[in-house]
Design a protein around this motif. Structure first.
Motif, PDB file in Angstrom:
ATOM      1  N   ARG A 142      13.864  16.179   5.952  1.00  0.00           N
ATOM      2  CA  ARG A 142      14.993  15.972   6.859  1.00  0.00           C
ATOM      3  C   ARG A 142      15.531  17.306   7.344  1.00  0.00           C
ATOM      4  N   PHE A 143      16.280  17.259   8.433  1.00  0.00           N
ATOM      5  CA  PHE A 143      16.946  18.461   8.932  1.00  0.00           C
ATOM      6  C   PHE A 143      18.416  18.155   9.179  1.00  0.00           C
ATOM      7  N   ARG A 162      27.237  18.247  14.997  1.00  0.00           N
ATOM      8  CA  ARG A 162      26.296  17.982  13.913  1.00  0.00           C
ATOM      9  C   ARG A 162      25.086  17.269  14.500  1.00  0.00           C
ATOM     10  N   HIS A 163      23.895  17.657  14.038  1.00  0.00           N
ATOM     11  CA  HIS A 163      22.654  17.020  14.475  1.00  0.00           C
ATOM     12  C   HIS A 163      21.780  16.863  13.236  1.00  0.00           C
ATOM     13  N   TRP A 164      21.329  15.642  12.948  1.00  0.00           N
ATOM     14  CA  TRP A 164      20.573  15.394  11.728  1.00  0.00           C
ATOM     15  C   TRP A 164      19.512  14.326  11.952  1.00  0.00           C
ATOM     16  N   GLY A 165      18.546  14.289  11.020  1.00  0.00           N
ATOM     17  CA  GLY A 165      17.510  13.264  11.071  1.00  0.00           C
ATOM     18  C   GLY A 165      16.257  13.704  10.331  1.00  0.00           C
ATOM     19  N   GLY A 219      21.244  19.696  -1.612  1.00  0.00           N
ATOM     20  CA  GLY A 219      19.883  20.219  -1.652  1.00  0.00           C
ATOM     21  C   GLY A 219      19.353  20.807  -0.350  1.00  0.00           C
ATOM     22  N   TYR A 220      20.130  20.769   0.727  1.00  0.00           N
ATOM     23  CA  TYR A 220      19.679  21.407   1.957  1.00  0.00           C
ATOM     24  C   TYR A 220      19.732  22.922   1.773  1.00  0.00           C
ATOM     25  N   THR A 221      18.851  23.635   2.450  1.00  0.00           N
ATOM     26  CA  THR A 221      18.872  25.093   2.390  1.00  0.00           C
ATOM     27  C   THR A 221      19.426  25.645   3.686  1.00  0.00           C
ATOM     28  N   SER A 222      20.042  26.798   3.604  1.00  0.00           N
ATOM     29  CA  SER A 222      20.629  27.421   4.783  1.00  0.00           C
ATOM     30  C   SER A 222      19.613  28.364   5.400  1.00  0.00           C
TER      31      SER A 222
END
Length: 67
Positions: A3-4, A21-24, A58-61
């Motif tokens: 995911r992003f 915000r943009h995700w998916g 858990g997302y990374t920057s």
């Protein structure tokens, strides 16, 4: 699942500020949402809150390096 999540602060035309915000899933178009604020402080607070929340999950920057 790959995911992003993108988070951006953008100025508006009339002195307001938007947090976008943009995700998916990676490879898909995803979804977007904007939050509008009259001042920078509200936008910065929301962006900081969302960033810390995503980092805990858990997302990374990944910040693009300047050219």
């Amino acid at each position: 699942m790959a995911r992003f999540y993108e988070l951006d602060i953008q100025p508006g035309l009339f002195g307001d500020v938007a947090v976008t915000r943009h995700w998916g899933r990676i490879g898909a178009n995803g979804q977007s949402k904007q939050h509008w604020f009259a001042e920078d402080t509200g936008a910065a607070e929301l962006a900081g809150k969302l960033l810390s929340q995503k980092l805990r999950r858990g997302y990374t920057s990944l910040v693009p390096s300047p050219i």
